[in-house]
Write a protein that holds these residues in place. Sequence first.
Motif, PDB file in Angstrom:
ATOM      1  N   PHE A   1       1.399   0.223   5.576  1.00  0.00           N
ATOM      2  CA  PHE A   1       1.929  -0.600   4.121  1.00  0.00           C
ATOM      3  C   PHE A   1       3.452  -1.191   4.625  1.00  0.00           C
ATOM      4  O   PHE A   1       3.629  -1.812   3.742  1.00  0.00           O
ATOM      5  CB  PHE A   1       1.730   0.035   3.051  1.00  0.00           C
ATOM      6  CG  PHE A   1       0.476   0.551   2.493  1.00  0.00           C
ATOM      7  CD1 PHE A   1      -0.586  -0.495   2.136  1.00  0.00           C
ATOM      8  CD2 PHE A   1      -0.162   1.762   2.813  1.00  0.00           C
ATOM      9  CE1 PHE A   1      -1.749  -0.227   1.855  1.00  0.00           C
ATOM     10  CE2 PHE A   1      -1.376   2.269   2.614  1.00  0.00           C
ATOM     11  CZ  PHE A   1      -2.351   1.286   2.007  1.00  0.00           C
ATOM     12  N   GLN A   2       3.834  -0.757   5.533  1.00  0.00           N
ATOM     13  CA  GLN A   2       5.282  -1.385   5.891  1.00  0.00           C
ATOM     14  C   GLN A   2       5.234  -2.757   6.356  1.00  0.00           C
ATOM     15  O   GLN A   2       4.190  -3.269   6.760  1.00  0.00           O
ATOM     16  CB  GLN A   2       5.809  -0.510   6.886  1.00  0.00           C
ATOM     17  CG  GLN A   2       6.385   0.800   6.474  1.00  0.00           C
ATOM     18  CD  GLN A   2       6.756   1.850   7.579  1.00  0.00           C
ATOM     19  OE1 GLN A   2       7.143   1.373   8.631  1.00  0.00           O
ATOM     20  NE2 GLN A   2       7.251   2.942   7.165  1.00  0.00           N
ATOM     21  N   ALA A   3       6.263  -3.389   6.302  1.00  0.00           N
ATOM     22  CA  ALA A   3       6.299  -4.871   6.771  1.00  0.00           C
ATOM     23  C   ALA A   3       5.695  -4.924   7.886  1.00  0.00           C
ATOM     24  O   ALA A   3       6.108  -4.575   9.162  1.00  0.00           O
ATOM     25  CB  ALA A   3       7.730  -5.335   6.844  1.00  0.00           C
ATOM     26  N   GLY A   4       4.587  -6.116   8.215  1.00  0.00           N
ATOM     27  CA  GLY A   4       3.763  -6.115   9.539  1.00  0.00           C
ATOM     28  C   GLY A   4       2.897  -5.189   9.767  1.00  0.00           C
ATOM     29  O   GLY A   4       2.031  -5.378  10.729  1.00  0.00           O
ATOM     30  N   GLY A   5       2.534  -4.263   8.867  1.00  0.00           N
ATOM     31  CA  GLY A   5       1.543  -3.311   9.143  1.00  0.00           C
ATOM     32  C   GLY A   5       0.286  -4.025   8.667  1.00  0.00           C
ATOM     33  O   GLY A   5       0.130  -5.014   8.198  1.00  0.00           O
ATOM     34  N   PRO A   6      -0.951  -3.170   8.850  1.00  0.00           N
ATOM     35  CA  PRO A   6      -2.213  -3.863   8.464  1.00  0.00           C
ATOM     36  C   PRO A   6      -2.376  -3.799   7.168  1.00  0.00           C
ATOM     37  O   PRO A   6      -3.413  -4.373   6.820  1.00  0.00           O
ATOM     38  CB  PRO A   6      -3.184  -2.979   9.484  1.00  0.00           C
ATOM     39  CG  PRO A   6      -2.319  -1.569   9.496  1.00  0.00           C
ATOM     40  CD  PRO A   6      -0.763  -1.851   9.500  1.00  0.00           C
ATOM     41  N   GLY A   7      -1.834  -3.049   6.284  1.00  0.00           N
ATOM     42  CA  GLY A   7      -2.476  -2.932   4.934  1.00  0.00           C
ATOM     43  C   GLY A   7      -1.455  -3.732   4.198  1.00  0.00           C
ATOM     44  O   GLY A   7      -0.172  -3.821   4.462  1.00  0.00           O
ATOM     45  N   SER A   8      -1.843  -3.950   2.848  1.00  0.00           N
ATOM     46  CA  SER A   8      -0.919  -4.626   1.771  1.00  0.00           C
ATOM     47  C   SER A   8      -1.044  -4.121   0.531  1.00  0.00           C
ATOM     48  O   SER A   8      -2.158  -3.607   0.157  1.00  0.00           O
ATOM     49  CB  SER A   8      -1.200  -6.239   1.708  1.00  0.00           C
ATOM     50  OG  SER A   8      -2.707  -6.427   1.346  1.00  0.00           O
ATOM     51  N   LEU A   9       0.036  -3.739  -0.129  1.00  0.00           N
ATOM     52  CA  LEU A   9      -0.306  -3.371  -1.504  1.00  0.00           C
ATOM     53  C   LEU A   9      -0.659  -4.543  -2.580  1.00  0.00           C
ATOM     54  O   LEU A   9      -0.069  -5.487  -2.710  1.00  0.00           O
ATOM     55  CB  LEU A   9       1.307  -3.180  -2.020  1.00  0.00           C
ATOM     56  CG  LEU A   9       1.926  -1.715  -1.395  1.00  0.00           C
ATOM     57  CD1 LEU A   9       3.338  -1.616  -1.571  1.00  0.00           C
ATOM     58  CD2 LEU A   9       1.338  -0.297  -1.341  1.00  0.00           C
ATOM     59  N   SER A  10      -1.891  -3.884  -3.264  1.00  0.00           N
ATOM     60  CA  SER A  10      -2.488  -5.050  -3.951  1.00  0.00           C
ATOM     61  C   SER A  10      -2.988  -4.291  -5.244  1.00  0.00           C
ATOM     62  O   SER A  10      -3.260  -3.039  -5.133  1.00  0.00           O
ATOM     63  CB  SER A  10      -3.646  -5.619  -3.451  1.00  0.00           C
ATOM     64  OG  SER A  10      -4.760  -4.780  -2.969  1.00  0.00           O
ATOM     65  N   ASN A  11      -2.965  -5.095  -6.326  1.00  0.00           N
ATOM     66  CA  ASN A  11      -3.593  -4.537  -7.668  1.00  0.00           C
ATOM     67  C   ASN A  11      -4.842  -3.690  -7.604  1.00  0.00           C
ATOM     68  O   ASN A  11      -5.341  -2.742  -7.873  1.00  0.00           O
ATOM     69  CB  ASN A  11      -3.551  -5.658  -8.818  1.00  0.00           C
ATOM     70  CG  ASN A  11      -2.632  -5.268  -9.787  1.00  0.00           C
ATOM     71  OD1 ASN A  11      -1.899  -4.220  -9.564  1.00  0.00           O
ATOM     72  ND2 ASN A  11      -2.426  -6.196 -10.564  1.00  0.00           N
ATOM     73  N   GLY A  12      -5.921  -4.642  -6.729  1.00  0.00           N
ATOM     74  CA  GLY A  12      -7.162  -4.049  -6.467  1.00  0.00           C
ATOM     75  C   GLY A  12      -7.378  -2.644  -6.179  1.00  0.00           C
ATOM     76  O   GLY A  12      -8.050  -1.726  -6.543  1.00  0.00           O
ATOM     77  N   ALA A  13      -6.551  -2.430  -5.315  1.00  0.00           N
ATOM     78  CA  ALA A  13      -6.671  -1.125  -4.365  1.00  0.00           C
ATOM     79  C   ALA A  13      -5.548   0.099  -5.052  1.00  0.00           C
ATOM     80  O   ALA A  13      -6.006   1.328  -5.048  1.00  0.00           O
ATOM     81  CB  ALA A  13      -6.215  -0.981  -2.899  1.00  0.00           C
ATOM     82  N   HIS A  14      -4.549  -0.341  -5.629  1.00  0.00           N
ATOM     83  CA  HIS A  14      -3.471   0.548  -5.708  1.00  0.00           C
ATOM     84  C   HIS A  14      -2.993   0.857  -7.138  1.00  0.00           C
ATOM     85  O   HIS A  14      -2.145   1.723  -7.521  1.00  0.00           O
ATOM     86  CB  HIS A  14      -2.239   0.271  -5.049  1.00  0.00           C
ATOM     87  CG  HIS A  14      -2.642   0.184  -3.455  1.00  0.00           C
ATOM     88  ND1 HIS A  14      -2.253  -0.956  -2.641  1.00  0.00           N
ATOM     89  CD2 HIS A  14      -3.115   0.920  -2.643  1.00  0.00           C
ATOM     90  CE1 HIS A  14      -2.687  -0.721  -1.407  1.00  0.00           C
ATOM     91  NE2 HIS A  14      -3.352   0.564  -1.277  1.00  0.00           N
ATOM     92  N   GLN A  15      -3.315  -0.230  -8.081  1.00  0.00           N
ATOM     93  CA  GLN A  15      -2.693   0.143  -9.499  1.00  0.00           C
ATOM     94  C   GLN A  15      -3.452   1.355 -10.029  1.00  0.00           C
ATOM     95  O   GLN A  15      -2.804   1.670 -11.166  1.00  0.00           O
ATOM     96  CB  GLN A  15      -2.989  -1.104 -10.326  1.00  0.00           C
ATOM     97  CG  GLN A  15      -4.336  -1.635 -10.865  1.00  0.00           C
ATOM     98  CD  GLN A  15      -4.652  -2.455 -12.022  1.00  0.00           C
ATOM     99  OE1 GLN A  15      -3.425  -2.754 -12.629  1.00  0.00           O
ATOM    100  NE2 GLN A  15      -5.562  -3.494 -11.602  1.00  0.00           N
ATOM    101  N   GLY A  16      -4.482   1.745  -9.785  1.00  0.00           N
ATOM    102  CA  GLY A  16      -5.129   2.664 -10.381  1.00  0.00           C
ATOM    103  C   GLY A  16      -5.345   3.855  -9.283  1.00  0.00           C
ATOM    104  O   GLY A  16      -6.245   5.077  -9.824  1.00  0.00           O
ATOM    105  N   ASP A  17      -4.553   4.144  -8.410  1.00  0.00           N
ATOM    106  CA  ASP A  17      -4.836   5.070  -7.353  1.00  0.00           C
ATOM    107  C   ASP A  17      -3.829   6.304  -8.176  1.00  0.00           C
ATOM    108  O   ASP A  17      -3.268   6.266  -9.004  1.00  0.00           O
ATOM    109  CB  ASP A  17      -4.466   5.054  -6.034  1.00  0.00           C
ATOM    110  CG  ASP A  17      -3.082   4.459  -5.795  1.00  0.00           C
ATOM    111  OD1 ASP A  17      -2.303   4.506  -6.703  1.00  0.00           O
ATOM    112  OD2 ASP A  17      -2.662   4.068  -4.807  1.00  0.00           O
ATOM    113  N   LEU A  18      -3.741   7.465  -7.193  1.00  0.00           N
ATOM    114  CA  LEU A  18      -2.997   8.782  -7.662  1.00  0.00           C
ATOM    115  C   LEU A  18      -1.397   8.598  -7.495  1.00  0.00           C
ATOM    116  O   LEU A  18      -0.698   9.345  -7.629  1.00  0.00           O
ATOM    117  CB  LEU A  18      -3.389  10.068  -7.048  1.00  0.00           C
ATOM    118  CG  LEU A  18      -4.856  10.249  -7.416  1.00  0.00           C
ATOM    119  CD1 LEU A  18      -5.400  11.466  -6.673  1.00  0.00           C
ATOM    120  CD2 LEU A  18      -4.960  10.418  -8.794  1.00  0.00           C
ATOM    121  N   THR A  19      -1.158   7.507  -6.826  1.00  0.00           N
ATOM    122  CA  THR A  19       0.289   7.327  -6.496  1.00  0.00           C
ATOM    123  C   THR A  19       1.045   6.547  -7.616  1.00  0.00           C
ATOM    124  O   THR A  19       0.638   5.250  -7.876  1.00  0.00           O
ATOM    125  CB  THR A  19       0.483   6.367  -5.301  1.00  0.00           C
ATOM    126  OG1 THR A  19      -0.145   7.226  -4.259  1.00  0.00           O
ATOM    127  CG2 THR A  19       2.134   6.291  -4.796  1.00  0.00           C
TER     128      THR A  19
END
Length: 551
Positions: free
Chosen positions: A214-232
């Motif tokens: 999820f770092q700049a230029g990495g393949p993933g992006s921080l988004s609500n759909g995946a990450h607002q409800g995770d354990l992090t």
Amino acid sequence: MLKPAEFLKDVMIHEAFQPQLKEWLKAWRLKTYVDILIVVDGGISISPNGGFGVGAVIDLIRSAEVGCMRFRIDLATRNGSTPQVIANPGPNGFKYTGFEFDMTDGGTDVIDKYEQIWCFGINPNTASTNDAIIDQASNNPTNDQELERLDQWMSEKKGGLFGTGDHHVLGASMCRKIPRLGTMRRWTNADGVPPVGSPDRIDTLRPPEPVANFQAGGPGSLSNGAHQGDLTVQPIRWTTWRSAYWPFPFRRKRPHPVLCHPTLGPIDVMPDHAHEGLCVNSPDLSATKQFNGDLEYPNAVGGGSKPEPQVIAFGSNLDSDDWNFSKGEQPGRTNNPMISVYDGHPADVGRVATDATWHHWMNVNIDQIKAADNDDWKKISRYFINLATWLNPPGFSTRCLYLSVVASHIEYPGFQEYYAKTPTLELGHVLRRHLKLYYGPCWVTERIWDLVWELELIPRKKLFDMRREFGRIDVDEEEFEALVLGKMVEATMKPAEQLKATINGDMKGLKALPVPEKLFAKPVAEALNAFAKDKRALMKVERDALASFKA
């Protein structure tokens, strides 16, 4: 008020002593249930299974126990329909539809039935920069007549109010004109609310493992759909409510009671989300109410410092130079005002609290954390429970302290460590450790100061400032608390021995205890005087010692 028979079930007392304790406390009338009204705009669910809703928090508060205190919750929706009272709505149904703050039920004002009101507003649900839409009829804005009635409830009943919205103007139609709440949080474009997008948003999403993706230029992006409800979760920075330099040279700090966990320490995490709102760091204390022009923040009764709102937690967000956000660029920030509270009791009005966003409360943000039942959930869930305890009108929380002192005589402390010739401080430390085990140190501290306030043993104009400064001077606050508790134990020692002697069921000669205020006023006053006398003597010794250092 509830009779002893109705609240003794909430205390862990052996059944052999239940009849005697009921007789002992028959003069007491202690309402141990707190009635809370939760008001939501149409569009916010109250179902435990509704992702975009607060049903999980409702269930949590209904099942919570804090000392002898329990919570009953009724639900209301401002959905634009004709105001109606539903006789039997069920646990997940609205008791009030088309709710208005000045509506009545059977000739009684609805809000007078409650000690607290919690408001979750979403209207107007828009990204418009035109603040005029907040007061459009379609958004069910709270009108001046409702605000006058709500203001009266906050002043006469000392009712506690919580309210929150989200980014932009979401929630402003219901909340922005409510006294104190309207200036403790940003509600309008004119206030500088954070938007839903652009670099000015407040995006608190945190990356899960492995973070490299999820770092700049990495393949993933921080988004609500995946990450607002995770354990992090996101870390938060709590502010110091109490600090002490005893024992020297160590400094101890505590957060505000709203952010204290009984066993895990400060509550330092919250669910994350891609667009949050903001509280106000330093509201204008000279502001006037938007519906009648009266002063919004009243002066303390009898003098003393004016009570002020306090931001008790700050959030932060990551920098898009280092992390890849689906919403685009944003700068890193470390001081986003997240939770603000106002203790209006010294000014003879109710307490108020607000949160940057209801996404800290929504099912979609907490369901996975709740299912994991980890330390993060224990802390987050305790935040909700602490608010339900702290927002009470004066007197509610001290009732549980009274009952805890009495009950301790026929629990472990009373049977194992209370003896007639035990020194006062030792008795107090025993009870303090017992109470800390179940309720935590912040609960104990808060209840004792509430007790001193309600019994009016110190002039109130002095007490407010004294309470604020107490931990900053060279004083052992634990000793102070132990002395107060020890005197309360001593005041109930002889009656407790009489009660224990009735274990065979013969209650002849068992006398009912006086009402708590009469029973404990003198012992607590003695504790205050003894503490002050001891500290004055210690200060004289210190002054004399320091004087000898002069050349």
